[in-house]
Scaffold this motif. Sequence first.
Motif, PDB file in Angstrom:
ATOM      1  N   TYR A  93     -11.482  62.622 -32.605  1.00 36.27           N
ATOM      2  CA  TYR A  93     -12.420  63.355 -33.459  1.00 36.27           C
ATOM      3  C   TYR A  93     -13.558  63.931 -32.620  1.00 36.27           C
ATOM      4  N   SER A  94     -13.828  65.250 -32.790  1.00 35.74           N
ATOM      5  CA  SER A  94     -14.916  65.921 -32.067  1.00 35.74           C
ATOM      6  C   SER A  94     -15.583  66.941 -32.983  1.00 35.74           C
ATOM      7  N   GLY A  95     -15.788  66.537 -34.232  1.00 36.25           N
ATOM      8  CA  GLY A  95     -16.329  67.460 -35.230  1.00 36.25           C
ATOM      9  C   GLY A  95     -17.837  67.469 -35.360  1.00 36.25           C
ATOM     10  N   THR A  96     -18.547  66.826 -34.427  1.00 35.36           N
ATOM     11  CA  THR A  96     -20.007  66.798 -34.484  1.00 35.36           C
ATOM     12  C   THR A  96     -20.591  67.896 -33.610  1.00 35.36           C
ATOM     13  N   GLU A  97     -21.557  68.621 -34.135  1.00 35.33           N
ATOM     14  CA  GLU A  97     -22.359  69.552 -33.344  1.00 35.33           C
ATOM     15  C   GLU A  97     -23.814  69.107 -33.436  1.00 35.33           C
ATOM     16  N   ASP A  98     -24.491  69.016 -32.290  1.00 30.28           N
ATOM     17  CA  ASP A  98     -25.896  68.636 -32.313  1.00 30.28           C
ATOM     18  C   ASP A  98     -26.627  69.251 -31.121  1.00 30.28           C
ATOM     19  N   THR A  99     -27.890  69.495 -31.325  1.00 29.01           N
ATOM     20  CA  THR A  99     -28.757  70.036 -30.286  1.00 29.01           C
ATOM     21  C   THR A  99     -30.193  69.774 -30.720  1.00 29.01           C
ATOM     22  N   TRP A 100     -31.161  70.303 -29.964  1.00 26.44           N
ATOM     23  CA  TRP A 100     -32.545  70.231 -30.441  1.00 26.44           C
ATOM     24  C   TRP A 100     -33.271  71.503 -30.042  1.00 26.44           C
ATOM     25  N   LEU A 101     -34.247  71.884 -30.859  1.00 27.56           N
ATOM     26  CA  LEU A 101     -35.035  73.087 -30.652  1.00 27.56           C
ATOM     27  C   LEU A 101     -36.378  72.699 -30.038  1.00 27.56           C
ATOM     28  N   TYR A 102     -36.777  73.420 -28.993  1.00 30.20           N
ATOM     29  CA  TYR A 102     -37.982  73.077 -28.256  1.00 30.20           C
ATOM     30  C   TYR A 102     -38.824  74.335 -28.079  1.00 30.20           C
ATOM     31  N   TRP A 103     -40.068  74.323 -28.580  1.00 30.89           N
ATOM     32  CA  TRP A 103     -40.879  75.534 -28.603  1.00 30.89           C
ATOM     33  C   TRP A 103     -41.298  76.008 -27.212  1.00 30.89           C
ATOM     34  N   LEU A 104     -41.435  75.076 -26.234  1.00 24.43           N
ATOM     35  CA  LEU A 104     -41.813  75.488 -24.882  1.00 24.43           C
ATOM     36  C   LEU A 104     -40.640  76.102 -24.115  1.00 24.43           C
ATOM     37  N   GLU A 105     -39.415  75.779 -24.536  1.00 24.05           N
ATOM     38  CA  GLU A 105     -38.210  76.379 -23.954  1.00 24.05           C
ATOM     39  C   GLU A 105     -37.506  77.139 -25.065  1.00 24.05           C
ATOM     40  N   ASP A 106     -38.216  78.181 -25.569  1.00 24.51           N
ATOM     41  CA  ASP A 106     -37.817  78.788 -26.831  1.00 24.51           C
ATOM     42  C   ASP A 106     -36.538  79.608 -26.760  1.00 24.51           C
ATOM     43  N   ASN A 107     -36.051  79.928 -25.566  1.00 23.82           N
ATOM     44  CA  ASN A 107     -34.797  80.676 -25.439  1.00 23.82           C
ATOM     45  C   ASN A 107     -33.719  79.873 -24.717  1.00 23.82           C
ATOM     46  N   THR A 108     -33.922  78.571 -24.599  1.00 31.24           N
ATOM     47  CA  THR A 108     -32.973  77.724 -23.869  1.00 31.24           C
ATOM     48  C   THR A 108     -32.195  76.836 -24.829  1.00 31.24           C
ATOM     49  N   PRO A 109     -30.846  76.928 -24.867  1.00 29.47           N
ATOM     50  CA  PRO A 109     -30.052  76.003 -25.699  1.00 29.47           C
ATOM     51  C   PRO A 109     -29.943  74.640 -25.024  1.00 29.47           C
ATOM     52  N   HIS A 110     -29.846  73.577 -25.836  1.00 26.52           N
ATOM     53  CA  HIS A 110     -29.785  72.210 -25.319  1.00 26.52           C
ATOM     54  C   HIS A 110     -28.564  71.457 -25.852  1.00 26.52           C
ATOM     55  N   GLY A 111     -27.532  72.174 -26.281  1.00 32.74           N
ATOM     56  CA  GLY A 111     -26.412  71.527 -26.944  1.00 32.74           C
ATOM     57  C   GLY A 111     -25.520  70.696 -26.061  1.00 32.74           C
ATOM     58  N   ALA A 112     -25.580  70.873 -24.744  1.00 31.35           N
ATOM     59  CA  ALA A 112     -24.681  70.140 -23.846  1.00 31.35           C
ATOM     60  C   ALA A 112     -25.348  68.929 -23.219  1.00 31.35           C
ATOM     61  N   ILE A 113     -26.505  68.539 -23.726  1.00 36.47           N
ATOM     62  CA  ILE A 113     -27.244  67.416 -23.159  1.00 36.47           C
ATOM     63  C   ILE A 113     -27.010  66.172 -24.016  1.00 36.47           C
ATOM     64  N   GLY A 114     -26.982  65.018 -23.398  1.00 34.96           N
ATOM     65  CA  GLY A 114     -26.640  63.782 -24.098  1.00 34.96           C
ATOM     66  C   GLY A 114     -27.768  63.169 -24.902  1.00 34.96           C
ATOM     67  N   GLU A 115     -28.769  63.958 -25.242  1.00 35.82           N
ATOM     68  CA  GLU A 115     -29.913  63.434 -25.988  1.00 35.82           C
ATOM     69  C   GLU A 115     -30.578  64.563 -26.747  1.00 35.82           C
ATOM     70  N   PHE A 116     -31.358  64.212 -27.757  1.00 40.68           N
ATOM     71  CA  PHE A 116     -32.248  65.188 -28.374  1.00 40.68           C
ATOM     72  C   PHE A 116     -33.549  64.492 -28.755  1.00 40.68           C
ATOM     73  N   TYR A 117     -34.587  65.310 -28.978  1.00 35.81           N
ATOM     74  CA  TYR A 117     -35.943  64.789 -29.096  1.00 35.81           C
ATOM     75  C   TYR A 117     -36.580  65.187 -30.424  1.00 35.81           C
ATOM     76  N   LEU A 118     -37.458  64.315 -30.880  1.00 34.41           N
ATOM     77  CA  LEU A 118     -38.250  64.549 -32.086  1.00 34.41           C
ATOM     78  C   LEU A 118     -39.710  64.295 -31.738  1.00 34.41           C
ATOM     79  N   ARG A 119     -40.588  65.266 -32.037  1.00 36.77           N
ATOM     80  CA  ARG A 119     -42.007  65.117 -31.725  1.00 36.77           C
ATOM     81  C   ARG A 119     -42.833  64.950 -32.980  1.00 36.77           C
ATOM     82  N   HIS A 120     -44.003  64.319 -32.820  1.00 36.67           N
ATOM     83  CA  HIS A 120     -44.896  64.047 -33.941  1.00 36.67           C
ATOM     84  C   HIS A 120     -45.430  65.322 -34.589  1.00 36.67           C
ATOM     85  N   ASP A 121     -45.488  66.425 -33.840  1.00 36.25           N
ATOM     86  CA  ASP A 121     -46.079  67.663 -34.335  1.00 36.25           C
ATOM     87  C   ASP A 121     -45.035  68.708 -34.708  1.00 36.25           C
ATOM     88  N   GLY A 122     -43.761  68.329 -34.720  1.00 36.16           N
ATOM     89  CA  GLY A 122     -42.713  69.248 -35.126  1.00 36.16           C
ATOM     90  C   GLY A 122     -42.307  70.266 -34.087  1.00 36.16           C
TER      91      GLY A 122
END
Length: 580
Positions: A265-294
């Motif tokens: 099974y490989s039906g999961t897609e995940d990434t994270w959006l980062y305002w300082l790297e606003d044109n950089t995709p992060h989907g191939a990284i083994g982690e994602f981040y959540l910040r207090h200020d969104g």
Amino acid sequence: MKQSATLHRQISPFHLMAWILAMATVLLLWISPFAAPPNLASAQDEPGHGVVQAAAGTVFINFNPQSPAVAKDQIFTVDIQIVAGTQQVDGAEVHIDFDPLYLQVVDSGGNPSSTIEPNTSALDVTVQNIVDNPAGHIDYAAGKLTGTKPSGTFVLATMRFKALSGTGESSTPLTFVSRGGNPTNVTFGGDSVLAGTTDGSVTISGPTPTGPPPTATRTPTLTRTPTATQTQIPTGTATPTITRTPVGPPTEIEFQDGRSPNMFYSGTEDTWLYWLEDNTPHGAIGEFYLRHDGLERPLIKFDVSEYIPYGSTIVEAQLHLWLDSKPAGIIIDADLYRVNRHWEESTATWRSPWHLPGCDGVPTDREGTLFATQRIRYEKQWITWDVTDLLRHWVSAPGNNEGVILIGRGEMAARLLFRSSDFTDPMHHPKLLVRFYAAPPTTTPTSTTTPTTTPTVPPPTPIPGDIEGLVWHDLNANGALDSGEPGLAGSSLRLYDIDHPPPEPPVRPAFVTGANGTFQFTDVPPGWYILTAAHPAGYGPTTINVVTVMVSSGDTTQANFGASTAALSSIFLPIILRSG
């Protein structure tokens, strides 16, 4: 202003404005002291009519015209007007309630709109501009960073309405309120200068709204625990009738890349959006981040279409994310929103493919009302969100499954690290646990050994079901139906086809609750529907007011909604019950 579109959803627009003003002060080498955030504690949530006194000040907010008279289907405008006299103004925040049974915010072409029209000649920086037509909410905030601050009488913004139904001998109110603990307010230099607000009303001529006739035979029970009943179907009729009553324990499937339902099974897609790297995709990284200020936001979705057939009954669904690290002693709230725009993990960034950066377009990018939230205190554990109703919607309409986005809220700076589906250890990949009853298979006729042709069995005739429930006055605003809490009169319930959501017409006339707060839609064909609740002026929801419900053949689905006059900081899931 790419920060503004994000921050205003996490903190009060005035706190954001104070921050922007402070930054401008430093950059321009002003010598005035740093302006503290406004003291909003004294402004109360007063959703009535007439003049509402607020904190000490000299500035008033009103509507112009205050009480227009229009005809059904007429499009008209009402200005949000600030009367400041000689007092200068550098920020304003307004929260307005209207009744969606009678009014709808539209654009210049008459189409439903998710924003109102700013007046940038006065306060030229728009910090918040959100319209929720089904709920009857308008939230707007703006400020001015540089130049001469406006005074006198000026227009903050313009609301364009379409009159939907006649009001009869009365009128429908326009009311200034608090929202989420943030009151309507006007500031200068970080201090409130508001003296009060004046509410308005609209009189509409034409046919009044109608609802289904009242029924005295079926009154919803005010219970939070469903009682299952089995209906005996008469036999001997020419057309067989089948009731879909689940039998036995539900099927349970856990979706986790590389492990379950199987190692492929490989039906999961995940990434994270980062305002300082606003044109950089992060989907191939083994982690994602959540910040207090969104400013860092995880995105995730699971493809379940191969394993859960269309028409299945979802009993429960839970999203589990492994939290690997967070700062000690800091508490963060992680709010979950349904995503509406298509995205792919390999290309999604802070700017793309969204209508507004950070997936902030409402409702084009995502829903504006949070679906679930979780308070996070500790690391090295699974964090869980209940997504049952989202799974019900996605199973009934797989093409609409764009997953969820998480947005953080917190008073202290924090960055939380979660493991993604690309992490090296699959044990810590995101998980989706689903319990369901599969849709019954289609019966295939078999040939007989006799030469006589077996007559074709006609398809089963679906039995209509019912949707019923209660809107209650949530006196303590805790999102739960407690003993002694009464029903709420004047709430409008609307039922929409799942494939034709608002602003398309509902499938039944609106049902307006009476004194006991109960409502009922009878003889509803089996299928998936969207049920919305709009409360009378002065009442805010304490449960989510837009839910997806499934009507099964011969079943009754119950959905209860809470509302309160108290200023709310949380919205809870509604109580939804099903009985066979």
